[in-house]
Write a protein that holds these residues in place. Structure first.
Motif, PDB file in Angstrom:
ATOM      1  N   GLY A  82       0.819  -1.204   0.000  1.00 16.31           N
ATOM      2  CA  GLY A  82       0.000   0.000   0.000  1.00 16.31           C
ATOM      3  C   GLY A  82       0.853   1.253   0.000  1.00 16.31           C
ATOM      4  N   PHE A  83       1.908   1.260   0.795  1.00 13.62           N
ATOM      5  CA  PHE A  83       2.817   2.405   0.848  1.00 13.62           C
ATOM      6  C   PHE A  83       3.447   2.626  -0.526  1.00 13.62           C
ATOM      7  CE2 PHE A  83       6.788   4.593   2.068  1.00 13.62           C
ATOM      8  CZ  PHE A  83       6.269   5.605   2.853  1.00 13.62           C
ATOM      9  N   ALA A  84       3.856   1.544  -1.187  1.00 15.03           N
ATOM     10  CA  ALA A  84       4.439   1.646  -2.526  1.00 15.03           C
ATOM     11  C   ALA A  84       3.409   2.217  -3.510  1.00 15.03           C
ATOM     12  CB  ALA A  84       4.942   0.289  -2.996  1.00 15.03           C
ATOM     13  N   ASP A  88       3.869   5.512  -5.722  1.00 16.34           N
ATOM     14  CA  ASP A  88       3.767   5.378  -7.183  1.00 16.34           C
ATOM     15  C   ASP A  88       2.674   6.268  -7.775  1.00 16.34           C
ATOM     16  OD1 ASP A  88       5.816   3.519  -7.229  1.00 16.34           O
ATOM     17  OD2 ASP A  88       4.474   1.780  -7.394  1.00 16.34           O
ATOM     18  N   ASN A  89       1.687   6.629  -6.977  1.00 21.35           N
ATOM     19  CA  ASN A  89       0.557   7.432  -7.451  1.00 21.35           C
ATOM     20  C   ASN A  89       0.558   8.837  -6.860  1.00 21.35           C
ATOM     21  OD1 ASN A  89      -1.383   5.566  -9.118  1.00 21.35           O
ATOM     22  ND2 ASN A  89      -0.504   4.337  -7.479  1.00 21.35           N
ATOM     23  N   SER A 111      -3.874  13.368  -9.213  1.00 29.10           N
ATOM     24  CA  SER A 111      -3.217  12.448  -8.283  1.00 29.10           C
ATOM     25  C   SER A 111      -3.981  12.328  -6.969  1.00 29.10           C
ATOM     26  CB  SER A 111      -1.796  12.931  -7.981  1.00 29.10           C
ATOM     27  OG  SER A 111      -1.211  12.098  -7.004  1.00 29.10           O
ATOM     28  N   PRO A 112      -4.184  11.091  -6.471  1.00 32.51           N
ATOM     29  CA  PRO A 112      -4.834  10.910  -5.175  1.00 32.51           C
ATOM     30  C   PRO A 112      -3.868  11.031  -3.993  1.00 32.51           C
ATOM     31  CG  PRO A 112      -4.436   8.774  -6.150  1.00 32.51           C
ATOM     32  CD  PRO A 112      -3.969   9.804  -7.153  1.00 32.51           C
ATOM     33  N   VAL A 113      -2.588  11.258  -4.290  1.00 34.17           N
ATOM     34  CA  VAL A 113      -1.579  11.318  -3.230  1.00 34.17           C
ATOM     35  C   VAL A 113      -0.675  12.524  -3.468  1.00 34.17           C
ATOM     36  CG1 VAL A 113       0.315  10.095  -2.067  1.00 34.17           C
ATOM     37  CG2 VAL A 113      -1.593   8.795  -3.058  1.00 34.17           C
ATOM     38  N   GLU A 140      -9.320   8.053  -3.841  1.00 37.55           N
ATOM     39  CA  GLU A 140      -9.074   6.610  -3.887  1.00 37.55           C
ATOM     40  C   GLU A 140      -8.017   6.180  -2.862  1.00 37.55           C
ATOM     41  OE1 GLU A 140      -7.407   3.214  -7.012  1.00 37.55           O
ATOM     42  OE2 GLU A 140      -7.478   5.304  -7.656  1.00 37.55           O
ATOM     43  N   ALA A 141      -7.000   6.997  -2.649  1.00 38.76           N
ATOM     44  CA  ALA A 141      -5.926   6.637  -1.717  1.00 38.76           C
ATOM     45  C   ALA A 141      -6.445   6.511  -0.281  1.00 38.76           C
ATOM     46  CB  ALA A 141      -4.792   7.651  -1.795  1.00 38.76           C
TER      47      ALA A 141
END
Length: 186
Positions: A82-84, A88-89, A111-113, A140-141
């Motif tokens: 999940g952290f990755a 990545d996002n 981007s959700p992050v 989503e994140a």
């Protein structure tokens, strides 16, 4: 001779499966989260939620778990997968060196992050020359974080208060010994 730390490096408590991140809340959010072992109402998924792998940065932000709205500090074990996904996002909180402001704004909106790098803190909560990562989850994140990534939530408020008490007595060595052992994250 010690090598200087990289200006930007994720340092955290982690094992083969999880990485620990920190968040601080009021008891009305922390208590239900501890009972459910994930975030539930009144936690609001619609808001961006910031996770921080740096214990001392969280102590700086929460004032050793004494600031209003941040009197309960939680250590959240998150799956490394999940952290990755979050990294990545992600989109940086400022444009990349070779990026136009317009291109960055479009990437940020999609981007959700969000990732930002703030000055790391020492035991007295003074700024250091290197940075600690802060990760803002939205959309989503947040749903993935709450529903999939969290594997455990622990209340570490007593630890924050214990370390602060040692610092207030001038017992820096004991305070330092109580700190979680953070190491560079691969």
């Amino acid at each position: 001779m010690n090598e200087p730390l990289p200006a930007r490096q994720v340092r955290a408590v982690y094992d083969a499966e999880t990485i620990t991140v920190y968040q601080a809340y009021d008891p009305h959010i922390a208590e239900p989260a501890l009972a459910a072992q994930t975030f539930v109402s009144p936690f609001k998924r619609e808001r961006m939620t910031w996770i921080k792998p740096s214990f001392l940065w969280m102590m700086y932000r929460s004032g050793w778990a004494t600031k209003p709205g941040q009197t309960r500090v939680l250590a959240i074990a998150v799956s490394r997968n999940g952290f990755a996904w979050a990294l990545d996002n992600s989109c940086g909180s400022t444009p990349a060196a070779d990026e136009t402001h317009e291109a960055w704004k479009a990437r940020l909106a999609a981007s959700p992050v969000r990732v930002q790098w703030d000055p790391e803190r020492d035991l007295q909560l003074n700024r250091l020359d290197y940075r600690a990562i802060q990760i803002g989850l939205s959309g989503e994140a947040v749903h993935r974080y709450v529903d999939e990534w969290i594997t455990a939530i622990t209340d570490i408020t007593p630890l924050a208060h214990q370390i602060a008490a040692h610092l207030n007595k001038g017992d820096t060595a004991t305070a330092r010994d109580l700190l979680p052992t953070e190491r560079p994250y691969p």
